[in-house]
Design an enzyme around this catalytic site. Structure first.
Site, mmCIF file in Angstrom:
data_model
loop_
_atom_site.group_PDB
_atom_site.id
_atom_site.type_symbol
_atom_site.label_atom_id
_atom_site.label_comp_id
_atom_site.label_asym_id
_atom_site.label_seq_id
_atom_site.Cartn_x
_atom_site.Cartn_y
_atom_site.Cartn_z
ATOM 1 N N GLY A 30 0.792 -1.223 0.000
ATOM 2 C CA GLY A 30 0.000 0.000 0.000
ATOM 3 C C GLY A 30 0.826 1.275 0.000
ATOM 4 N N TYR A 88 15.578 -5.176 8.644
ATOM 5 C CA TYR A 88 14.376 -5.436 7.858
ATOM 6 C C TYR A 88 13.729 -6.778 8.225
ATOM 7 C CZ TYR A 88 11.462 -6.446 3.763
ATOM 8 O OH TYR A 88 10.421 -6.785 2.955
ATOM 9 N N ARG A 283 -0.709 -9.451 -0.314
ATOM 10 C CA ARG A 283 0.631 -9.993 -0.154
ATOM 11 C C ARG A 283 0.472 -11.257 0.679
ATOM 12 N NH1 ARG A 283 3.319 -7.969 3.246
ATOM 13 N NH2 ARG A 283 1.840 -6.440 3.994
ATOM 14 N N LYS A 288 -3.139 -11.174 6.699
ATOM 15 C CA LYS A 288 -4.193 -11.055 5.687
ATOM 16 C C LYS A 288 -5.247 -12.150 5.801
ATOM 17 C CE LYS A 288 -2.108 -7.582 3.547
ATOM 18 N NZ LYS A 288 -2.663 -6.240 3.418
ATOM 19 N N VAL A 387 -6.578 -2.669 -1.435
ATOM 20 C CA VAL A 387 -7.158 -3.531 -2.465
ATOM 21 C C VAL A 387 -8.687 -3.369 -2.475
ATOM 22 C CG1 VAL A 387 -7.538 -5.954 -3.093
ATOM 23 C CG2 VAL A 387 -5.240 -5.163 -2.520
ATOM 24 N N ASP A 508 2.674 31.942 41.531
ATOM 25 C CA ASP A 508 1.925 30.721 41.868
ATOM 26 C C ASP A 508 2.931 29.713 42.439
ATOM 27 O OD1 ASP A 508 -0.013 28.532 41.676
ATOM 28 O OD2 ASP A 508 1.146 27.922 39.903
ATOM 29 N N ASP A 689 0.927 28.243 36.268
ATOM 30 C CA ASP A 689 0.935 27.158 35.287
ATOM 31 C C ASP A 689 -0.428 26.638 34.893
ATOM 32 O OD1 ASP A 689 0.563 25.908 37.870
ATOM 33 O OD2 ASP A 689 0.848 24.018 36.796
HETATM 34 P P1 ADP Z 1 -0.389 -4.051 2.045
HETATM 35 O O1 ADP Z 1 0.066 -2.668 2.026
HETATM 36 O O2 ADP Z 1 -0.416 -4.646 3.406
HETATM 37 O O3 ADP Z 1 0.327 -4.943 1.107
HETATM 38 P P2 ADP Z 1 -2.783 -2.999 0.707
HETATM 39 O O4 ADP Z 1 -4.040 -3.702 0.302
HETATM 40 O O5 ADP Z 1 -2.987 -1.748 1.429
HETATM 41 O O6 ADP Z 1 -1.919 -4.056 1.550
HETATM 42 O O7 ADP Z 1 -1.927 -2.650 -0.567
HETATM 43 C C1 ADP Z 1 -1.529 -3.605 -1.497
HETATM 44 C C2 ADP Z 1 -1.119 -2.898 -2.780
HETATM 45 O O8 ADP Z 1 -0.334 -3.796 -3.558
HETATM 46 C C3 ADP Z 1 -2.296 -2.476 -3.612
HETATM 47 O O9 ADP Z 1 -2.104 -1.185 -4.100
HETATM 48 C C4 ADP Z 1 -2.335 -3.491 -4.737
HETATM 49 O O10 ADP Z 1 -2.772 -2.949 -5.968
HETATM 50 C C5 ADP Z 1 -0.910 -3.959 -4.859
HETATM 51 N N1 ADP Z 1 -0.902 -5.386 -5.195
HETATM 52 C C6 ADP Z 1 -1.533 -6.337 -4.538
HETATM 53 N N2 ADP Z 1 -1.348 -7.528 -5.165
HETATM 54 C C7 ADP Z 1 -0.580 -7.314 -6.217
HETATM 55 C C8 ADP Z 1 -0.018 -8.145 -7.227
HETATM 56 N N3 ADP Z 1 -0.193 -9.456 -7.272
HETATM 57 N N4 ADP Z 1 0.743 -7.567 -8.138
HETATM 58 C C9 ADP Z 1 0.955 -6.252 -8.099
HETATM 59 N N5 ADP Z 1 0.452 -5.431 -7.170
HETATM 60 C C10 ADP Z 1 -0.307 -5.950 -6.244
HETATM 61 C C1 G6P Z 2 2.913 -2.828 4.035
HETATM 62 C C2 G6P Z 2 3.800 -1.873 4.796
HETATM 63 C C3 G6P Z 2 4.798 -1.190 3.867
HETATM 64 C C4 G6P Z 2 5.557 -2.235 3.079
HETATM 65 C C5 G6P Z 2 4.572 -3.151 2.354
HETATM 66 C C6 G6P Z 2 5.274 -4.256 1.590
HETATM 67 O O1 G6P Z 2 2.126 -2.108 3.199
HETATM 68 O O2 G6P Z 2 3.002 -0.914 5.457
HETATM 69 O O3 G6P Z 2 5.704 -0.418 4.597
HETATM 70 O O4 G6P Z 2 6.409 -1.616 2.148
HETATM 71 O O5 G6P Z 2 3.705 -3.731 3.302
HETATM 72 O O6 G6P Z 2 6.156 -4.948 2.415
HETATM 73 P P1 G6P Z 2 7.717 -5.017 2.141
HETATM 74 O O7 G6P Z 2 8.256 -5.677 3.356
HETATM 75 O O8 G6P Z 2 7.848 -5.812 0.907
HETATM 76 O O9 G6P Z 2 8.236 -3.645 1.959
#
Ligand code: ADP
Ligand code: G6P
Length: 737
Positions: A30, A88, A283, A288, A387, A508, A689
């Site tokens: 995201g 990381y 992801r 999730k 998403v 005070d 204060d």
């Molecule tokens: P997170 O940040 O925890 O991964 P979010 O749902 O907030 O979860 O954001 C996921 C982002 O990654 C979305 O913008 C989505 O479009 C993108 N994304 C999810 N799955 C895929 C994929 N298979 N390939 C490319 N982009 C993806």
């Molecule tokens: C979440 C976190 C982000 C991170 C993303 C993907 O959206 O808030 O900071 O970038 O997941 O994870 P990654 O470990 O691949 O950066």
């Protein structure tokens, strides 16, 4: 206007080296997808990790890497393999990520990875300092970089720093288990503005700040050292236009323009036109709820066997953090579940689950969003979940049903979706049944509302809102800075003091000359304070008054032998030159018997609180209570008292962790004005204060030097930050005379 420096662990692209060439792959998640749209619009530099480790970068590759990143407006922070392991894969993703998502059982507390987190945060901070100009704005992102704001502040004290957390902030009960909880909070408090997706995360953060650091919080402002930090919620949006426009374009594609994926999807749609496609995209992360979703799908097929061959679940799981053991276990679990469920239910014509374990290009993502009838997103805990928003944005004909977990931050704004508890399989199965049978009209009316909201509060507005608040916060800070009793202003005050023929000082006591103590009787003056007051009191042409809400017995004991002038109980009594106290105001006390039982009932229900009974007032102290609970009870008591005293001549004073009820015709303002009117003074000074001192600040003439201790809203002309500074100023009165 300076530039904006965006800083996050991930950059908009991740670099990979294959056969000596560099490939830039769009980052998923995201943060990266959302910020990408904001970044491409404006004058900003994005600093982050390239995805490569220092050991893989040869001298000749380095300029190429810098060039590849520069094409995306980005600049790298160089991390070693050891950094990535500790910072990381270690602290970020084995400590903070599970802890903040309430997965206590996955949380590891390792000293080494904490050290690595600190060191890498320092690297990020140094990279900012190297690129930043004084009028730039720094926007730090997410849980990997929570120490960065303070580390930058140390090197660039006046720069504007915002921080946004993209994941949940857990409740105090969870957060306090972290051994480095204070350091994390202090790191974040280096910011001017801290943003969260939802009000709940904000509330949890404020609660931890209050309880763990004991800081004063007023609404969403935190008073920290000599600054004010604002905390607010900004639910992140998506690039609505990009998703809806691409979807609209897809709808008008000719057959030969279709992607391979779309062709395959169409083929299956045509084979069984009334079958429904369910979509799950995430992801591959344990937060999730992918494994739970698969189990729930099995449960659904058993509960509603009529949908066999009539539904298909498409699971797209993006590989993520695969070096962390929990993610490896999850991968195995999901593989096995998909295999087992498909084995159990598949027929010659039908495979219930299609499972993709890969990242997909944007165009394919849109194909999936637009083709699937139902998006089924069931995170166990998710900061936001974009998403869900993306799915709705692509439904240009407004068809489609979104089933969303209540545990996702986005559920707060998406009430029109079908919200479910991801742990309740019964509810999930019934909701799937409802979604499959939802009339098109209902789908459209729900999606119309959702789309309107998402279109309005898109990612651009989200970023604008955040940056706007950050700028405003800077201006608010500046207005405070202007009134701080700086060295220059102090010199002017000292000159006026010196030149004056007759001086009047009102001081005070609690919170101004001496610190608070859990037991008010123990907060007596120390020797240093006695010496200071003795010297002040001995100054020629100077009338010194201690002005306090304290009872006269305590002050008699502490100060009468010294012969100071005193006004106590907010102005009921006065004593001059060590003489006995005389009444300044005629006050009644018959109301006390009515109010005392009310306060007693609050003491019974609020552990740690107690009543202080003075001659003409009653005070309810809650300094020793749990801060949140105490504040809640204080608000409750305030309401009760106001209705009780409506017809009496009484007022309620909200002091520093104390509420005091007393006659309305008594206050420090009236008392000090009486004294002021007795003689001709050409230098008047008042310092205090809390709220009760505001009466002095309001009533004394505008020429008076009025000083508030602390940063709360005030009618005083100046403020000082601490008791130490107050004593410092008073010593200079003595020294300069
Ligand atoms: P997170 O940040 O925890 O991964 P979010 O749902 O907030 O979860 O954001 C996921 C982002 O990654 C979305 O913008 C989505 O479009 C993108 N994304 C999810 N799955 C895929 C994929 N298979 N390939 C490319 N982009 C993806
Ligand atoms: C979440 C976190 C982000 C991170 C993303 C993907 O959206 O808030 O900071 O970038 O997941 O994870 P990654 O470990 O691949 O950066």
């Amino acid at each position: 206007m300076g530039k904006t420096i965006i800083i996050s662990n991930r950059l908009p692209v991740q670099l990979e080296i294959s056969n000596g060439t560099i490939n830039a792959i769009p980052s998923v998640g995201g943060l990266a997808t959302g910020m990408k749209s904001v970044h491409s619009d404006g004058d900003s530099l994005w600093i982050g990790w390239s995805g490569l480790v220092e050991e893989d970068i040869s001298e000749e590759l380095e300029p190429k890497i810098d060039q590849a990143l520069a094409e995306h407006g980005s600049s790298k922070v160089q991390l070693t393999k050891e950094d990535i392991d500790g910072f990381y894969y270690g602290f970020s993703n084995r400590t903070i990520w599970p802890l903040f998502h309430y997965f206590m059982e996955y949380t590891e507390f390792e000293w080494d990875s904490w050290e690595s987190y600190q060191a890498v945060n320092q690297k990020f901070a140094d990279a900012i300092v190297e690129k930043a100009d004084p009028d730039d704005t720094i926007w730090v992102h997410d849980y990997q970089l929570m120490l960065v704001p303070q580390l930058v502040r140390e090197q660039l004290p006046d720069i504007s720093i915002g921080f946004f957390l993209h994941i949940p902030f857990p409740s105090y009960e969870i957060f306090r288990t972290l051994p480095w909880r204070k350091e994390i909070l202090e790191g974040l408090l280096g910011s001017d503005l801290i943003g969260f997706h939802t009000y709940d995360y904000e509330r949890h953060f404020l609660s931890s700040v209050r309880r763990l650091l004991g800081l004063e919080v007023s609404f969403n402002d935190i008073y920290y050292e000599d600054r004010m930090v604002e905390v607010d919620s900004f639910p992140m949006g998506i690039d609505y236009k990009k998703f809806s426009e691409t979807a609209a374009k897809h709808a008008n594609r000719k057959e030969e323009e279709l992607s391979e994926l779309q062709k395959r999807l169409n083929l299956h749609k045509n084979l069984s036109p009334d079958a429904k496609f369910l979509l799950s995209i995430d992801r591959l992360d344990y937060t999730k709820g992918i494994a739970k979703r698969l189990n729930a799908f099995e449960y659904f097929l058993n509960k509603y066997p009529q949908y066999k061959e009539k539904v298909r679940l498409i699971i797209l799981a993006v590989p993520s953090r695969s070096n962390v053991p929990q993610y490896q276990l999850l991968k195995r679990e999901v593989d096995e579940l998909v295999g087992r469920i498909n084995g159990e239910f598949a027929t010659v014509n039908w495979t219930p689950i299609w499972y993709f374990y890969r990242s997909m290009p944007f165009e394919n993502l849109i194909d999936l969003y637009t083709t699937c009838d139902i998006a089924w997103l069931t995170p166990i805990r998710d900061g936001m979940n974009l998403v869900a928003k993306e799915y709705i944005a692509t439904r240009t004909d407004r068809s489609g049903v979104l089933i969303l977990s209540e545990m996702a931050g986005s559920a707060n704004e998406m009430n029109e979706a079908l919200l479910i508890n991801p742990n309740n399989f019964e509810e999930i199965a019934d909701t799937l049944d409802r979604a499959i049978n939802m009339p098109l009209e209902e789908q459209k009316s729900r999606n119309a509302v959702l789309q309107k909201r998402l279109e309005r509060y898109n990612v651009e507005n989200w970023a604008k809102d955040f940056m706007g608040s950050l700028t405003e916060q800077g201006q608010k800070e500046k207005s405070y800075v202007a009134r701080r009793l700086s060295v220059d202003l102090m010199n002017i005050v000292l000159n006026d003091f010196q030149d004056a023929e007759r001086r009047l000082l009102f001081l005070d006591y609690d919170g101004t000359l001496a610190g608070f103590h859990n037991d008010p009787q123990k907060a007596g003056p120390d020797d240093e304070l006695y010496d200071l007051l003795d010297s002040l009191n001995a100054l020629p042409n100077t009338d010194l008054y201690l002005v306090s809400g304290r009872d006269k017995e305590t002050f008699s004991k502490w100060f009468q032998p010294k012969g100071y002038n005193m006004i106590v109980e907010h102005g009921v009594w006065i004593s001059r030159d060590g003489e006995d106290f005389k009444m300044l105001e005629n006050v009644k006390k018959d109301w006390m018997s009515k109010i005392r039982p009310v306060l007693e009932s609050f003491v019974d229900r609020t552990p740690g609180s107690f009543i202080e009974e003075k001659n003409y007032s009653l005070a309810w102290h809650y300094r020793k209570t749990d801060p949140d609970f105490g504040q809640k009870r204080a608000a409750e008591l305030n309401t009760v008292l106001r209705s009780l005293i409506a017809n009496d001549d009484l007022s309620v004073l909200n002091g520093n962790k104390v509420m005091e009820i007393k006659s309305s015709n008594v206050n420090k303002g009236r008392a000090t004005m009486r004294v002021f009117a007795e003689k001709e003074y050409d230098f008047v000074f008042a310092i205090g204060d809390d709220w009760t001192d505001e009466f002095m600040f309001q009533e004394l003439p505008p020429s008076a030097v009025t000083v508030k201790v602390g940063r709360q809203k005030t009618q005083a002309r100046y403020f000082l930050d601490s008791i130490k500074n107050v004593r410092g100023l008073l010593s200079r009165f003595v020294m300069n005379t």
